[in-house]
Design a protein around this motif. Sequence first.
Motif, PDB file in Angstrom:
ATOM      1  N   LEU A   1      48.123  50.035  48.466  1.00 13.36           N
ATOM      2  CA  LEU A   1      47.587  48.543  48.461  1.00 13.36           C
ATOM      3  C   LEU A   1      46.528  48.156  49.338  1.00 13.36           C
ATOM      4  CD1 LEU A   1      51.325  47.086  47.976  1.00 13.36           C
ATOM      5  CD2 LEU A   1      49.672  47.729  46.014  1.00 13.36           C
ATOM      6  N   ASP A   2      45.999  49.080  50.196  1.00 13.12           N
ATOM      7  CA  ASP A   2      45.109  48.649  50.963  1.00 13.12           C
ATOM      8  C   ASP A   2      43.820  48.165  50.397  1.00 13.12           C
ATOM      9  OD1 ASP A   2      46.629  49.001  53.205  1.00 13.12           O
ATOM     10  OD2 ASP A   2      45.609  51.118  53.800  1.00 13.12           O
ATOM     11  N   ARG A   3      43.245  48.572  49.269  1.00 11.42           N
ATOM     12  CA  ARG A   3      42.125  48.190  48.568  1.00 11.42           C
ATOM     13  C   ARG A   3      42.376  46.674  48.209  1.00 11.42           C
ATOM     14  NH1 ARG A   3      40.675  47.263  43.528  1.00 11.42           N
ATOM     15  NH2 ARG A   3      42.592  48.393  42.737  1.00 11.42           N
ATOM     16  N   LEU A   4      43.505  46.484  47.634  1.00 14.10           N
ATOM     17  CA  LEU A   4      43.776  44.945  47.130  1.00 14.10           C
ATOM     18  C   LEU A   4      43.916  44.091  48.492  1.00 14.10           C
ATOM     19  CD1 LEU A   4      46.476  45.834  44.232  1.00 14.10           C
ATOM     20  CD2 LEU A   4      44.265  45.284  43.849  1.00 14.10           C
ATOM     21  N   ARG A   5      44.699  44.572  49.437  1.00 16.15           N
ATOM     22  CA  ARG A   5      44.927  43.881  50.524  1.00 16.15           C
ATOM     23  C   ARG A   5      43.738  43.082  51.243  1.00 16.15           C
ATOM     24  NH1 ARG A   5      47.791  47.032  52.837  1.00 16.15           N
ATOM     25  NH2 ARG A   5      49.943  46.328  52.015  1.00 16.15           N
ATOM     26  N   ASN A   6      42.579  44.228  50.801  1.00 17.23           N
ATOM     27  CA  ASN A   6      41.017  43.622  51.613  1.00 17.23           C
ATOM     28  C   ASN A   6      40.539  42.492  50.983  1.00 17.23           C
ATOM     29  OD1 ASN A   6      41.371  45.562  53.599  1.00 17.23           O
ATOM     30  ND2 ASN A   6      40.224  47.121  52.329  1.00 17.23           N
ATOM     31  N   ASN A   7      41.083  42.224  49.861  1.00 17.89           N
ATOM     32  CA  ASN A   7      40.849  41.085  48.848  1.00 17.89           C
ATOM     33  C   ASN A   7      41.768  40.018  48.526  1.00 17.89           C
ATOM     34  OD1 ASN A   7      39.409  39.299  47.313  1.00 17.89           O
ATOM     35  ND2 ASN A   7      38.470  40.775  46.061  1.00 17.89           N
ATOM     36  N   PRO A   8      42.156  38.982  49.311  1.00 14.25           N
ATOM     37  CA  PRO A   8      42.950  38.023  48.954  1.00 14.25           C
ATOM     38  C   PRO A   8      43.202  37.774  47.563  1.00 14.25           C
ATOM     39  CG  PRO A   8      42.099  37.537  51.198  1.00 14.25           C
ATOM     40  CD  PRO A   8      41.231  38.593  50.454  1.00 14.25           C
ATOM     41  N   SER A   9      42.101  37.354  47.029  1.00  7.40           N
ATOM     42  CA  SER A   9      42.197  36.784  45.593  1.00  7.40           C
ATOM     43  C   SER A   9      42.818  37.893  44.718  1.00  7.40           C
ATOM     44  CB  SER A   9      40.947  36.503  45.332  1.00  7.40           C
ATOM     45  OG  SER A   9      40.058  37.444  45.081  1.00  7.40           O
ATOM     46  N   GLU A  10      42.809  39.167  44.938  1.00  7.25           N
ATOM     47  CA  GLU A  10      43.491  40.115  44.065  1.00  7.25           C
ATOM     48  C   GLU A  10      44.801  40.697  44.483  1.00  7.25           C
ATOM     49  OE1 GLU A  10      40.704  43.385  43.987  1.00  7.25           O
ATOM     50  OE2 GLU A  10      39.224  42.377  43.213  1.00  7.25           O
ATOM     51  N   PHE A  11      45.180  40.059  45.721  1.00  7.27           N
ATOM     52  CA  PHE A  11      46.527  40.759  46.252  1.00  7.27           C
ATOM     53  C   PHE A  11      47.544  39.498  45.646  1.00  7.27           C
ATOM     54  CE2 PHE A  11      49.369  41.939  49.814  1.00  7.27           C
ATOM     55  CZ  PHE A  11      49.369  43.381  49.579  1.00  7.27           C
ATOM     56  N   ARG A  12      47.729  39.770  44.605  1.00  8.99           N
ATOM     57  CA  ARG A  12      48.718  38.773  43.575  1.00  8.99           C
ATOM     58  C   ARG A  12      49.627  39.873  42.975  1.00  8.99           C
ATOM     59  NH1 ARG A  12      47.059  35.881  46.515  1.00  8.99           N
ATOM     60  NH2 ARG A  12      46.090  33.853  46.174  1.00  8.99           N
ATOM     61  N   ALA A  13      50.890  39.475  42.565  1.00  9.98           N
ATOM     62  CA  ALA A  13      51.892  40.432  42.125  1.00  9.98           C
ATOM     63  C   ALA A  13      51.564  41.145  40.933  1.00  9.98           C
ATOM     64  CB  ALA A  13      52.975  39.398  41.548  1.00  9.98           C
ATOM     65  N   VAL A  14      50.698  40.319  39.873  1.00 12.74           N
ATOM     66  CA  VAL A  14      50.264  41.211  38.723  1.00 12.74           C
ATOM     67  C   VAL A  14      49.450  42.416  39.118  1.00 12.74           C
ATOM     68  CG1 VAL A  14      48.915  41.303  36.738  1.00 12.74           C
ATOM     69  CG2 VAL A  14      50.346  39.315  37.302  1.00 12.74           C
ATOM     70  N   ASN A  15      48.475  42.384  40.048  1.00 12.22           N
ATOM     71  CA  ASN A  15      47.635  43.509  40.301  1.00 12.22           C
ATOM     72  C   ASN A  15      48.409  44.313  41.180  1.00 12.22           C
ATOM     73  OD1 ASN A  15      45.302  42.253  39.422  1.00 12.22           O
ATOM     74  ND2 ASN A  15      45.016  40.911  40.920  1.00 12.22           N
ATOM     75  N   ILE A  16      49.370  43.982  42.078  1.00  6.78           N
ATOM     76  CA  ILE A  16      50.162  44.889  42.907  1.00  6.78           C
ATOM     77  C   ILE A  16      51.146  45.868  41.878  1.00  6.78           C
ATOM     78  CG2 ILE A  16      52.379  45.002  44.605  1.00  6.78           C
ATOM     79  CD1 ILE A  16      51.083  42.628  45.890  1.00  6.78           C
ATOM     80  N   ALA A  17      51.662  45.139  40.913  1.00  6.17           N
ATOM     81  CA  ALA A  17      52.626  45.890  39.771  1.00  6.17           C
ATOM     82  C   ALA A  17      51.760  47.005  39.208  1.00  6.17           C
ATOM     83  CB  ALA A  17      53.202  44.889  38.856  1.00  6.17           C
ATOM     84  N   ARG A  18      50.385  46.631  38.936  1.00 11.93           N
ATOM     85  CA  ARG A  18      49.736  47.734  38.071  1.00 11.93           C
ATOM     86  C   ARG A  18      49.353  49.182  39.075  1.00 11.93           C
ATOM     87  NH1 ARG A  18      46.215  43.069  36.431  1.00 11.93           N
ATOM     88  NH2 ARG A  18      46.454  42.709  34.251  1.00 11.93           N
ATOM     89  N   VAL A  19      49.720  48.738  40.452  1.00 11.38           N
ATOM     90  CA  VAL A  19      49.468  49.798  41.256  1.00 11.38           C
ATOM     91  C   VAL A  19      50.808  50.466  41.487  1.00 11.38           C
ATOM     92  CG1 VAL A  19      49.088  50.648  43.638  1.00 11.38           C
ATOM     93  CG2 VAL A  19      47.664  48.983  42.588  1.00 11.38           C
ATOM     94  N   LEU A  20      51.828  49.805  41.745  1.00 14.18           N
ATOM     95  CA  LEU A  20      53.399  50.450  41.963  1.00 14.18           C
ATOM     96  C   LEU A  20      53.843  50.934  40.827  1.00 14.18           C
ATOM     97  CD1 LEU A  20      54.732  47.618  44.488  1.00 14.18           C
ATOM     98  CD2 LEU A  20      53.346  49.463  45.010  1.00 14.18           C
TER      99      LEU A  20
END
Length: 423
Positions: A181-200
């Motif tokens: 999740l580090d790539r998402l975490r580097n952009n706060p606007s992308e660190f949302r439940a939907v984007n996290i779910a796409r990875v997990l």
Amino acid sequence: MRFDVVVIGGGLAGMTCAIRLSEQGKRCAVVSSGQSALYFSSGSLDLLAQLPDGTPVEAPLAALPALAMQAPQHPYALMGAEQVAMLSDEAARLLHRCGLSLQGSSERNHLRVTPLGTRRATWLSPQAIPVTPQGGDLPWQHIAVIGIEGFLDFQPQLAASSLTKAPGIKAEVAYMHLPVLDRLRNNPSEFRAVNIARVLDLAENLTLITDEVCRLAGDAEAIFLPACLGLEDDEPLAALQAAVGKPIRVLPTLPPSVLGMRLHQALRSRLQQLGGVFMPGDSVLRADIDAGRVTGLYTRNHTDIPLIAQQVVLASGSFFSNGLVADFDGIREPVFGLDVDSRADRADWSHSDLFAPQPYLQFGVRTDSQLRALRQGEPLSNLYAIGAVTGGYDPLQQGCGAGVSLIGALHVAQQIAAQEEQP
């Protein structure tokens, strides 16, 4: 462009009505201006949780006569208790046909665990959400509430603090650190439940998540996670639970909501499977009305090409989605100029106490018992209004918003079918 029915609004009410009519062989189009309120929902659906006088409701159907006495303009009162009871069962069956696996019954509310760890009465909930019967306890005494490092839309400490107020419950807090999740975490606007779910949700990440959850959960009997799994279905959560070997439940997060998006996507998929037309990113701007009947609809995208339908269903939502508009001189419905229940004095629209029932939530389009919309005191013969655009109820205080949408949608579908059958 000609259809049997045009539904204005792609939220819970509009989609449900279009699905039911499509199942009956009608050619339906849904005009949806943008994301529906489902994207902001918990995924649970309320039927009736509280009467207008504040009395808690455990058995929604049994409380309908009291509701009609206290709020005679409530949509349930207009439709009648027998109709509400019948259509509540039909609503559950329709959702099942959409591929949704929900727990609950209209006979008796259950309590769902909220993101704050409190419990709220509701009608139907996703299987992944932890619930208890009225007056019942959770089946686990030791729970691990695990958040995601850097994810601010879910605070496990708040949930754990409330859970431990129940006798015998021990709730421990931990945070997962997942390098994927580090790539998402580097952009706060992308660190949302939907984007996290796409990875997990990716099968290749299951082992990584399993190891981390097992490490953090320790000897806990059950695990509560933020709803950042299962964007399409329950399979990723089921696979994780099987790998961990313990019950895993999810709690809703701040919007956009994975559970709410799944509900919306299931409805949209069902509509399109049935041949319904979904028009996203469009909105109805005005209508032609002749002799008490809607004869044409004009949308932003189709400009001067009207949508023509035998029946029209208004499910445009409330202020949130501009189904109702608040001007300095009053509340109005912007497309048809329908009659609206409101209060003349702006000072009476809201209450100074933020947590008190707000009067404006009961504002909305007036309808008759068939839910036909009223214009200058008379119903338009082929225009129905359902869901949040209608008035006479408070969806938050009374805990009935989803039920009004679902049951109103099925009621209108029934009225349209009956009208078509008349010689």
